[in-house]
Design a protein around this motif. Structure first.
Motif, PDB file in Angstrom:
ATOM      1  N   ASP A  87      50.945  23.454 -57.478  1.00 32.50           N
ATOM      2  CA  ASP A  87      49.575  23.399 -57.981  1.00 32.50           C
ATOM      3  C   ASP A  87      48.748  24.374 -57.164  1.00 32.50           C
TER       4      ASP A  87
ATOM      5  N   CYS B  15      56.015  18.329 -50.939  1.00 34.18           N
ATOM      6  CA  CYS B  15      55.515  19.702 -50.935  1.00 34.18           C
ATOM      7  C   CYS B  15      56.688  20.659 -51.116  1.00 34.18           C
TER       8      CYS B  15
ATOM      9  N   GLU C 107      58.719  11.917 -56.141  1.00 37.48           N
ATOM     10  CA  GLU C 107      58.569  13.362 -56.223  1.00 37.48           C
ATOM     11  C   GLU C 107      58.563  13.947 -54.810  1.00 37.48           C
TER      12      GLU C 107
ATOM     13  N   PRO D 163      51.501  22.554 -52.167  1.00 36.76           N
ATOM     14  CA  PRO D 163      51.624  21.213 -52.740  1.00 36.76           C
ATOM     15  C   PRO D 163      52.598  21.230 -53.903  1.00 36.76           C
ATOM     16  N   TYR D 164      53.303  20.133 -54.081  1.00 34.65           N
ATOM     17  CA  TYR D 164      54.262  20.025 -55.183  1.00 34.65           C
ATOM     18  C   TYR D 164      53.573  19.464 -56.407  1.00 34.65           C
ATOM     19  N   ARG D 165      53.893  20.005 -57.565  1.00 37.00           N
ATOM     20  CA  ARG D 165      53.407  19.462 -58.831  1.00 37.00           C
ATOM     21  C   ARG D 165      54.546  19.505 -59.837  1.00 37.00           C
TER      22      ARG D 165
END
Length: 98
Positions: free
Chosen positions: A97, A23, A20, A89-91
């Motif tokens: 997120d 960010c 994933e 932040p990456y979610r």
């Protein structure tokens, strides 16, 4: 001075990622009314690094992927033309997120 990041190995000219993004980097370019969202891979830059890139007007290579794709590409961003930048932040799913 900014440090160049190593590029992942390539197969048949296309870089595929198995992880994933680390960010999201949201950029507002001078004179534009909408943000550009980049899903970054590798180490996430700090706010201080991004501020330095903007202050010094550096051109920085970033490893990014597009939503729904596992292809990784390198883009060069001219931080001299960035008016506003934010790191999130990456979610997976929603993308961030908060």
């Amino acid at each position: 001075m900014a440090e160049l990041r190593r590029e992942p190995s390539r197969r048949n000219g296309v870089t595929m990622v198995n992880s994933e993004p680390t960010c999201e980097l949201h950029l507002r370019m001078s004179g534009q009314s909408h943000d550009l969202t980049l899903r970054l891979h590798d180490d996430a830059p700090s706010e201080d690094e991004v501020a330095t890139w903007m202050r010094e007007g550096l051109v920085i290579p970033l490893h990014v992927s597009e939503s729904g794709s596992s292809a990784l590409r390198t883009v060069l961003v001219n931080f001299a033309t960035v008016a506003i930048a934010s790191l999130l932040p990456y979610r997976a799913g929603r993308g961030v997120d908060l």
